[in-house]
Design a protein around this motif. Structure first.
Motif, short mmCIF file in Angstrom:
data_model
loop_
_atom_site.label_atom_id
_atom_site.label_comp_id
_atom_site.label_asym_id
_atom_site.label_seq_id
_atom_site.Cartn_x
_atom_site.Cartn_y
_atom_site.Cartn_z
N PRO A 142 -10.11 0.59 9.49
CA PRO A 142 -8.92 1.40 9.15
C PRO A 142 -8.13 0.79 7.99
O PRO A 142 -8.07 -0.42 7.84
CB PRO A 142 -8.09 1.34 10.44
CG PRO A 142 -9.00 0.89 11.50
CD PRO A 142 -10.09 0.08 10.86
N LEU A 143 -7.54 1.66 7.19
CA LEU A 143 -6.70 1.19 6.08
C LEU A 143 -5.40 0.64 6.68
O LEU A 143 -4.78 1.28 7.51
CB LEU A 143 -6.40 2.33 5.11
CG LEU A 143 -7.62 3.02 4.49
CD1 LEU A 143 -7.18 4.02 3.41
CD2 LEU A 143 -8.59 2.01 3.90
N ASP A 144 -5.01 -0.55 6.24
CA ASP A 144 -3.83 -1.20 6.82
C ASP A 144 -3.17 -2.11 5.78
O ASP A 144 -3.03 -3.32 5.98
CB ASP A 144 -4.29 -2.02 8.05
CG ASP A 144 -3.12 -2.53 8.87
OD1 ASP A 144 -2.00 -1.99 8.73
OD2 ASP A 144 -3.32 -3.49 9.63
N PRO A 145 -2.76 -1.50 4.64
CA PRO A 145 -2.30 -2.34 3.52
C PRO A 145 -0.96 -3.03 3.79
O PRO A 145 -0.13 -2.48 4.51
CB PRO A 145 -2.15 -1.33 2.38
CG PRO A 145 -1.94 -0.01 3.04
CD PRO A 145 -2.69 -0.06 4.33
N ASN A 146 -0.78 -4.20 3.20
CA ASN A 146 0.44 -4.99 3.45
C ASN A 146 1.38 -5.13 2.26
O ASN A 146 2.53 -5.53 2.44
CB ASN A 146 0.05 -6.40 3.91
CG ASN A 146 -0.53 -6.37 5.30
OD1 ASN A 146 0.02 -5.72 6.19
ND2 ASN A 146 -1.66 -7.04 5.50
N SER A 147 0.90 -4.88 1.04
CA SER A 147 1.79 -5.02 -0.13
C SER A 147 1.96 -3.65 -0.79
O SER A 147 1.12 -2.76 -0.59
CB SER A 147 1.18 -6.00 -1.15
OG SER A 147 0.06 -5.39 -1.78
N PRO A 148 3.01 -3.49 -1.60
CA PRO A 148 3.13 -2.22 -2.32
C PRO A 148 1.89 -1.95 -3.19
O PRO A 148 1.47 -0.80 -3.33
CB PRO A 148 4.39 -2.41 -3.17
CG PRO A 148 5.21 -3.41 -2.40
CD PRO A 148 4.21 -4.34 -1.76
N TYR A 149 1.29 -3.02 -3.75
CA TYR A 149 0.05 -2.82 -4.53
C TYR A 149 -1.03 -2.20 -3.66
O TYR A 149 -1.60 -1.15 -3.99
CB TYR A 149 -0.44 -4.16 -5.12
CG TYR A 149 -1.88 -4.11 -5.59
CD1 TYR A 149 -2.26 -3.29 -6.66
CD2 TYR A 149 -2.88 -4.87 -4.96
CE1 TYR A 149 -3.59 -3.24 -7.08
CE2 TYR A 149 -4.20 -4.81 -5.37
CZ TYR A 149 -4.56 -3.99 -6.43
OH TYR A 149 -5.87 -3.94 -6.84
N SER A 150 -1.33 -2.86 -2.51
CA SER A 150 -2.46 -2.36 -1.71
C SER A 150 -2.13 -1.00 -1.08
O SER A 150 -3.01 -0.16 -0.91
CB SER A 150 -2.90 -3.39 -0.67
OG SER A 150 -1.81 -3.87 0.07
N ALA A 151 -0.84 -0.77 -0.78
CA ALA A 151 -0.46 0.54 -0.23
C ALA A 151 -0.67 1.63 -1.29
O ALA A 151 -1.12 2.74 -0.97
CB ALA A 151 1.00 0.52 0.22
N SER A 152 -0.37 1.30 -2.55
CA SER A 152 -0.58 2.32 -3.60
C SER A 152 -2.06 2.58 -3.81
O SER A 152 -2.47 3.72 -4.04
CB SER A 152 0.11 1.89 -4.91
OG SER A 152 -0.54 0.76 -5.48
N LYS A 153 -2.90 1.55 -3.71
CA LYS A 153 -4.35 1.75 -3.88
C LYS A 153 -4.91 2.54 -2.68
O LYS A 153 -5.78 3.40 -2.86
CB LYS A 153 -5.07 0.41 -4.01
CG LYS A 153 -4.76 -0.38 -5.28
CD LYS A 153 -5.23 0.30 -6.56
CE LYS A 153 -6.72 0.33 -6.73
NZ LYS A 153 -7.12 0.87 -8.06
N ALA A 154 -4.40 2.26 -1.48
CA ALA A 154 -4.88 3.00 -0.31
C ALA A 154 -4.50 4.48 -0.44
O ALA A 154 -5.30 5.37 -0.12
CB ALA A 154 -4.26 2.40 0.96
N SER A 155 -3.29 4.74 -0.95
CA SER A 155 -2.85 6.13 -1.13
C SER A 155 -3.77 6.84 -2.11
O SER A 155 -4.17 8.00 -1.89
CB SER A 155 -1.42 6.18 -1.68
OG SER A 155 -0.57 5.37 -0.92
N ALA A 156 -4.12 6.14 -3.20
CA ALA A 156 -5.00 6.75 -4.21
C ALA A 156 -6.38 7.05 -3.60
O ALA A 156 -6.97 8.11 -3.86
CB ALA A 156 -5.15 5.80 -5.40
N ASP A 157 -6.87 6.15 -2.75
CA ASP A 157 -8.17 6.38 -2.10
C ASP A 157 -8.12 7.65 -1.24
O ASP A 157 -9.04 8.47 -1.25
CB ASP A 157 -8.54 5.21 -1.18
CG ASP A 157 -8.99 3.97 -1.93
OD1 ASP A 157 -8.79 3.93 -3.16
OD2 ASP A 157 -9.53 3.06 -1.30
N LEU A 158 -7.02 7.78 -0.49
CA LEU A 158 -6.90 8.95 0.40
C LEU A 158 -6.83 10.24 -0.41
O LEU A 158 -7.44 11.25 -0.04
CB LEU A 158 -5.68 8.80 1.30
CG LEU A 158 -5.77 7.66 2.33
CD1 LEU A 158 -4.47 7.53 3.11
CD2 LEU A 158 -6.93 7.89 3.30
N LEU A 159 -6.10 10.20 -1.53
CA LEU A 159 -6.03 11.38 -2.39
C LEU A 159 -7.41 11.72 -2.94
O LEU A 159 -7.81 12.90 -2.95
CB LEU A 159 -5.10 11.10 -3.58
CG LEU A 159 -3.62 11.33 -3.36
CD1 LEU A 159 -2.83 10.78 -4.53
CD2 LEU A 159 -3.35 12.83 -3.20
#
Ligand code: NAD
Ligand code: TYD
Length: 338
Positions: A142-159
């Motif tokens: 499961p995606l579980d990002p901890n920094s704003p960087y990784s959260a932004s990359k996870a969001s891009a993946d989902l899009l």
């Protein structure tokens, strides 16, 4: 084949462009890059006159500019463009959302409008969060990002996945571990420590230095992106890792030993907030499904990389005398020692 490579003036993008021009001399490349602090056309000086290479300065979050570029006729888009440094994302998250999330969505829209045949979203293992002392990231983790960087990359993946599911866009995603190699901006661990060690400057180790990363040479990453671009199944994610997990202090010692510099250069500084303890990648999917093989072992690749920084002092000194210096002073020279 005409490829649009976004972020091609950065570390991995510039290595990728040279890799493609070497491996597929009949392909042409459009490099679309905003030239932020991390974008450096010096990285491409040896191929800038290649007739199969073209550069456009542009922002992936600017729909008009992106449409003009994509509308000029591209068969595939490989999206490297991003704000990529965790520490900077802790300081100023908004630019990470604009480029990494909105920018990816703008690119996806343009790719959809102009029927681009392939969209490779270059992502990171950091979207999975942090591991304990055991286990590996799989594509199903499961995606579980901890920094704003990784959260932004996870969001891009989902899009990106949503454009495949909703609009049948032929999207493929790579999630790679930590890269090292030539032309990496000297704010990331390995180039920062190599260049500091060379000049007898302190090596700022965050916290206890026992954080673990899985290191991969940039050339091995470029080969994986090329493979996924050609053979990956639309809608699929492929993990890419170097199978070389090391503590940060191991990397630090390797660099100091190479230069025969003293341990006293190591300075333990205040830890990064939300610091992910360990990353480790299971890359059996890309190996089994696409026949991927790693070629460069960590010790050999690290020695070559250290030699590259030794032989290309003018490249990084130019960077260090610019905007980066202000960032460096704020983050490293004023960072509390522990
Ligand atoms: P980098 O910071 O060296 O380069 C990023 C490039 O993107 C720069 O040339 C910059 O000018 C450009 N850029 C930034 N914002 C832009 C915008 N709005 N429009 C157009 N161009 C823009 O990064 P890197 O280390 O080469 O990473 C490239 C990609 O690979 C990123 O998407 C990153 O998330 C991913 N990745 C990096 C690593 C790593 O270890 N470096 C590992 C896995 C995945
Ligand atoms: P970095 O190269 O920033 O990559 P990432 O955070 O994307 O993994 O950092 C790699 C590791 O090195 C990470 O655990 C943070 C640590 N680190 C330091 O200890 N000191 C430093 O000066 C830097 C830049 C990183």
């Amino acid at each position: 084949m005409r490829l649009m490579v976004t972020g091609g003036a950065g570390f991995i993008g510039s290595n990728f462009i040279k890799y493609i021009l070497r491996e597929h001399p009949d392909y042409s490349i459009l490099n679309f890059d905003k030239l932020t602090y991390a974008g450096n056309l010096d990285n491409l000086s040896d191929i800038e006159d290649n007739p199969n290479y073209e550069f456009i300065q542009g922002d992936i979050a600017d729909l008009k500019g992106v449409k003009e570029a994509v509308g000029s006729g591209v068969d595939a888009i490989v999206n490297f463009a991003a704000e990529s440094h965790v520490d900077r994302s802790l300081d100023n998250p908004s630019v990470f959302i604009i480029t990494n999330v909105l920018g990816t969505q703008v690119l996806l829209d343009a790719a959809s409008e102009f029927n681009v045949q392939r969209f490779v979203q270059v992502s990171t293992d950091e979207v999975y969060g942090s591991l304990g002392s055991e286990g590996f990231f799989r594509e199903t983790t499961p995606l579980d990002p901890n920094s704003p960087y990784s959260a932004s990359k996870a969001s891009a993946d989902l899009l990106a996945i949503s454009y495949y599911r909703s609009f049948k866009m032929p999207v493929v995603i790579t999630r790679c571990s930590n890269n090292y190699g030539p032309y990496q901006f000297p704010e990331k661990l390995i180039p920062l420590f190599i260049t500091n060690a060379m000049d007898d400057k302190p090596l700022p180790v965050y916290g206890d230095g026992k954080y673990i990363r899985d290191w991969i040479h940039v050339e091995d990453h470029c080969r994986a992106v090329d493979l996924v671009m050609h053979k990956g199944q639309p809608g699929e994610v492929y993990n890419v890792g170097g199978e070389s997990e090391r503590e940060n202090l191991w990397i630090t010692d390797f660099i100091l030993d190479y230069f025969e510099k003293p341990q006293s250069l190591i300075t333990h500084v205040k830890d990064r907030p939300g610091h992910d303890r360990r990353y480790a990648i299971d890359c059996s999917k890309i190996k089994n499904d696409l026949g991927y093989e790693l070629k460069i072992d960590l010790e050999t690749g690290l020695k070559e990389t250290i030699d590259w920084y030794k032989n290309n002092r003018q490249w990084w000194e130019k960077i260090r005398s610019g905007e980066y210096l202000k960032y460096y002073e704020k983050h490293y020279l004023q960072r509390e020692k522990i």
